[in-house]
Design a protein around this motif. Structure first.
Motif, PDB file in Angstrom:
ATOM      1  N   MET A 278       0.832  -1.174  -0.051  1.00  0.00           N
ATOM      2  CA  MET A 278       0.144  -0.195  -0.009  1.00  0.00           C
ATOM      3  C   MET A 278       0.817   1.361   0.057  1.00  0.00           C
ATOM      4  N   GLU A 279       2.246   0.971   0.354  1.00  0.00           N
ATOM      5  CA  GLU A 279       3.086   2.393   0.263  1.00  0.00           C
ATOM      6  C   GLU A 279       3.414   2.643  -1.256  1.00  0.00           C
ATOM      7  N   ASN A 280       3.105   1.733  -2.062  1.00  0.00           N
ATOM      8  CA  ASN A 280       3.568   1.947  -3.597  1.00  0.00           C
ATOM      9  C   ASN A 280       2.781   2.950  -4.114  1.00  0.00           C
ATOM     10  N   PRO A 281       3.370   3.862  -4.899  1.00  0.00           N
ATOM     11  CA  PRO A 281       2.660   5.016  -5.493  1.00  0.00           C
ATOM     12  C   PRO A 281       1.502   4.665  -6.300  1.00  0.00           C
ATOM     13  N   GLU A 282       1.512   3.425  -6.853  1.00  0.00           N
ATOM     14  CA  GLU A 282       0.287   3.231  -7.574  1.00  0.00           C
ATOM     15  C   GLU A 282      -0.872   2.859  -6.621  1.00  0.00           C
ATOM     16  N   ALA A 283      -0.605   2.218  -5.647  1.00  0.00           N
ATOM     17  CA  ALA A 283      -1.659   1.833  -4.570  1.00  0.00           C
ATOM     18  C   ALA A 283      -2.161   3.131  -3.792  1.00  0.00           C
ATOM     19  N   LYS A 284      -1.523   4.053  -3.738  1.00  0.00           N
ATOM     20  CA  LYS A 284      -1.854   5.362  -3.229  1.00  0.00           C
ATOM     21  C   LYS A 284      -2.490   6.237  -4.252  1.00  0.00           C
ATOM     22  N   THR A 285      -2.156   6.061  -5.606  1.00  0.00           N
ATOM     23  CA  THR A 285      -2.896   6.711  -6.688  1.00  0.00           C
ATOM     24  C   THR A 285      -4.403   6.193  -6.641  1.00  0.00           C
TER      25      THR A 285
ATOM     26  N   SER B 275     -16.868   3.076  -5.311  1.00  0.00           N
ATOM     27  CA  SER B 275     -15.455   3.439  -4.575  1.00  0.00           C
ATOM     28  C   SER B 275     -14.590   1.857  -4.835  1.00  0.00           C
ATOM     29  N   ILE B 276     -13.357   2.188  -4.613  1.00  0.00           N
ATOM     30  CA  ILE B 276     -12.468   1.109  -5.169  1.00  0.00           C
ATOM     31  C   ILE B 276     -11.627   0.582  -3.903  1.00  0.00           C
ATOM     32  N   GLU B 277     -11.366  -0.727  -3.447  1.00  0.00           N
ATOM     33  CA  GLU B 277     -10.837  -1.098  -2.435  1.00  0.00           C
ATOM     34  C   GLU B 277      -9.591  -2.119  -2.958  1.00  0.00           C
ATOM     35  N   VAL B 278      -8.520  -1.646  -2.470  1.00  0.00           N
ATOM     36  CA  VAL B 278      -7.077  -2.142  -3.075  1.00  0.00           C
ATOM     37  C   VAL B 278      -6.610  -3.462  -2.210  1.00  0.00           C
ATOM     38  N   TYR B 279      -6.474  -4.556  -2.706  1.00  0.00           N
ATOM     39  CA  TYR B 279      -5.947  -5.865  -1.937  1.00  0.00           C
ATOM     40  C   TYR B 279      -4.283  -5.994  -2.416  1.00  0.00           C
ATOM     41  N   PRO B 280      -3.527  -5.457  -1.773  1.00  0.00           N
ATOM     42  CA  PRO B 280      -2.122  -5.572  -2.149  1.00  0.00           C
ATOM     43  C   PRO B 280      -1.288  -6.638  -2.034  1.00  0.00           C
ATOM     44  N   SER B 281      -0.015  -6.887  -2.158  1.00  0.00           N
ATOM     45  CA  SER B 281       0.952  -7.758  -2.038  1.00  0.00           C
ATOM     46  C   SER B 281       0.399  -9.111  -2.362  1.00  0.00           C
ATOM     47  N   GLU B 282      -0.241  -9.091  -3.580  1.00  0.00           N
ATOM     48  CA  GLU B 282      -0.555 -10.423  -4.260  1.00  0.00           C
ATOM     49  C   GLU B 282      -1.513 -11.131  -3.401  1.00  0.00           C
ATOM     50  N   GLN B 283      -2.202 -10.557  -2.389  1.00  0.00           N
ATOM     51  CA  GLN B 283      -3.191 -11.451  -1.673  1.00  0.00           C
ATOM     52  C   GLN B 283      -4.217 -12.115  -2.537  1.00  0.00           C
ATOM     53  N   LEU B 284      -4.548 -11.534  -3.673  1.00  0.00           N
ATOM     54  CA  LEU B 284      -5.489 -12.194  -4.566  1.00  0.00           C
ATOM     55  C   LEU B 284      -4.876 -12.916  -5.619  1.00  0.00           C
ATOM     56  N   GLY B 285      -3.698 -13.358  -5.554  1.00  0.00           N
ATOM     57  CA  GLY B 285      -2.651 -13.967  -6.508  1.00  0.00           C
ATOM     58  C   GLY B 285      -1.743 -13.074  -7.500  1.00  0.00           C
ATOM     59  N   SER B 286      -0.902 -13.757  -8.230  1.00  0.00           N
ATOM     60  CA  SER B 286       0.032 -12.896  -9.002  1.00  0.00           C
ATOM     61  C   SER B 286      -0.736 -12.269  -9.968  1.00  0.00           C
ATOM     62  N   GLN B 287       0.094 -11.446 -10.794  1.00  0.00           N
ATOM     63  CA  GLN B 287      -0.393 -10.432 -11.770  1.00  0.00           C
ATOM     64  C   GLN B 287      -1.272 -11.336 -12.766  1.00  0.00           C
TER      65      GLN B 287
ATOM     66  N   MET C 194      -0.071  10.014 -10.119  1.00  0.00           N
ATOM     67  CA  MET C 194       0.853   8.734  -9.982  1.00  0.00           C
ATOM     68  C   MET C 194       2.261   8.913 -10.371  1.00  0.00           C
ATOM     69  N   PHE C 195       2.405   9.702 -11.465  1.00  0.00           N
ATOM     70  CA  PHE C 195       3.917   9.980 -11.996  1.00  0.00           C
ATOM     71  C   PHE C 195       4.641  10.873 -10.923  1.00  0.00           C
ATOM     72  N   ASP C 196       3.763  11.945 -10.332  1.00  0.00           N
ATOM     73  CA  ASP C 196       4.200  12.842  -9.106  1.00  0.00           C
ATOM     74  C   ASP C 196       4.525  12.072  -8.205  1.00  0.00           C
ATOM     75  N   LEU C 197       3.896  11.200  -7.518  1.00  0.00           N
ATOM     76  CA  LEU C 197       4.250  10.320  -6.379  1.00  0.00           C
ATOM     77  C   LEU C 197       5.479   9.271  -6.626  1.00  0.00           C
ATOM     78  N   ALA C 198       5.581   8.801  -7.854  1.00  0.00           N
ATOM     79  CA  ALA C 198       6.722   7.926  -8.333  1.00  0.00           C
ATOM     80  C   ALA C 198       7.948   8.799  -8.262  1.00  0.00           C
ATOM     81  N   GLU C 199       8.041   9.935  -8.824  1.00  0.00           N
ATOM     82  CA  GLU C 199       9.113  10.919  -8.689  1.00  0.00           C
ATOM     83  C   GLU C 199       9.707  11.046  -7.349  1.00  0.00           C
ATOM     84  N   GLN C 200       8.750  11.543  -6.482  1.00  0.00           N
ATOM     85  CA  GLN C 200       9.146  11.748  -5.104  1.00  0.00           C
ATOM     86  C   GLN C 200       9.734  10.615  -4.408  1.00  0.00           C
ATOM     87  N   LEU C 201       9.208   9.470  -4.697  1.00  0.00           N
ATOM     88  CA  LEU C 201       9.684   8.155  -3.979  1.00  0.00           C
ATOM     89  C   LEU C 201      10.958   7.658  -4.721  1.00  0.00           C
TER      90      LEU C 201
END
Length: 355
Positions: free
Chosen positions: A65-72, A89-101, A295-302
């Motif tokens: 959830m710390e990833n810029p894409e998740a924050k976006t 609304s959208i609910e994020v399930y991170p860290s491959e909890q629902l499987g690989s990509q 997303m691009f702004d968050l990624a640049e900062q990180l």
């Protein structure tokens, strides 16, 4: 228990949590990949202040959830809630909890979940034309890539996945991908014979082979242990993923080949999208396009933060190299992908026009 059964159980747990409008937050530090399957499915929690719509769209994501894409997506969810007057609304399930990509894409295709963020190389499995926007050394800069993603020039390509059961809403990118290895690598010759993990696509394997290494396709969850055991000599990724997944612990040499800025696609199940009103569909599509800049702004900062951290806190050796020898070796691959058909030619021309 087979893999599909395990995934079904995880998804059932995730749905139960979603229906209960609760769930724990994710850890900032990812667990070892082999332990993730045993974890209960936890999502971005309603209790963290997120706005929860009448319909909650579940989104699978392979990182934290710390990833810029998740924050976006969290930001996008709140804006979607407001724009649809609380209907979605959208609910994020991170860290491959629902499987690989790859598994997440299948779950979206069959309607088991509504949305996912998946790598361009995975979408290539549904339509090989997507290889053109994930070809090595095709972008001059991060700004060049951002301009393309916001231009509307990829709309026809994005719409081409409809026959596969999903729609691409937007493309994100965490920035340039580079080599990281157990030993220093600065030239194609030094890369010779080295087994380097790449994403699971023919284009990525061909890219690494052209650069001088041995492209080895592997799921992200297995990379750390494979480098640690010597099955791999290294991998390639952006500085954000490299740092978040602790891969600097096993591959402390990060070489700035900047060979790839591969997109990640935000996708949604076709039937789910079609089930929304025209106004709500428009809101989701417009907000998804707007989210690219966020997303691009968050990624640049990180990226800036992580480059400082890995060198000054984690002892990583970051090396600038002459990229031209690597670039020259990839030119025939670029030409091959660009000239496959009318779609790839059109997209390549669009990329060229925005330089």
């Amino acid at each position: 228990m087979n893999k599909k059964s395990a995934l079904a159980m995880l998804l059932a747990g995730a749905m139960s949590l979603s229906l209960a409008a609760c769930g724990g937050g994710s850890s900032n530090t990812p667990a070892p990949a082999e332990s993730k399957a045993a974890e209960p499915a936890q999502s971005q929690a309603a209790s963290d202040g997120a706005k929860v719509g009448q319909t909650v769209l579940k989104l699978a994501f392979n990182q934290t959830m710390e990833n810029p894409e998740a924050k976006t997506i969290v930001d996008l969810s709140d804006k979607l809630y407001d724009a649809t007057e609380g209907r979605y609304s959208i609910e994020v399930y991170p860290s491959e909890q629902l499987g690989s990509q790859a598994e997440s894409l299948e779950l979206v295709q069959n309607g088991s979940i509504e949305m996912a963020i998946v790598a361009n190389s995975i979408v290539e499995g549904a339509n090989s034309d997507f290889a053109i926007i994930g070809t090595p050394y095709i972008y001059d800069s991060i700004d060049h890539q951002l301009k393309l993603f916001q231009s509307g020039k990829l709309d026809d390509l994005f719409a081409s996945t409809a026959s596969s059961g999903f729609t691409v809403l937007a493309a994100y990118s965490l920035g340039p991908r580079c080599l990281y290895t157990k030993e220093p690598i600065t030239t194609p010759e030094q890369l010779s014979g080295k087994k380097i993990r790449v994403m699971q696509s023919e284009t990525m394997i061909n890219m690494m082979n052209a650069m001088g290494g041995v492209g080895t396709a592997m799921g992200q969850g297995d990379v750390y242990s494979a480098i640690q055991s010597g099955t791999l000599d290294g991998a390639e990724n952006n500085i954000i993923t490299y740092t978040d997944l602790l891969q600097y612990e096993v591959a402390p040499y990060y070489t700035l080949t900047n060979h790839l800025m591969i997109p990640d696609e935000l996708i949604i199940n076709n039937d789910v999208l079609a089930g929304m009103s025209e106004a709500d569909q428009k809101a989701l599509k417009d907000l998804s396009t707007e989210s690219v800049g966020v997303m691009f702004d968050l990624a640049e900062q990180l990226r800036n933060e992580y480059f400082d951290k890995v060198q000054n806190e984690f002892g990583v050796t970051v090396t600038e190299v002459d990229i031209k020898p690597f670039q020259d070796r990839c030119q025939s691959l670029i030409d091959d992908v660009a000239n496959r058909n009318d779609m790839t030619k059109s997209v390549y021309e669009a990329i060229q026009s925005l330089r």
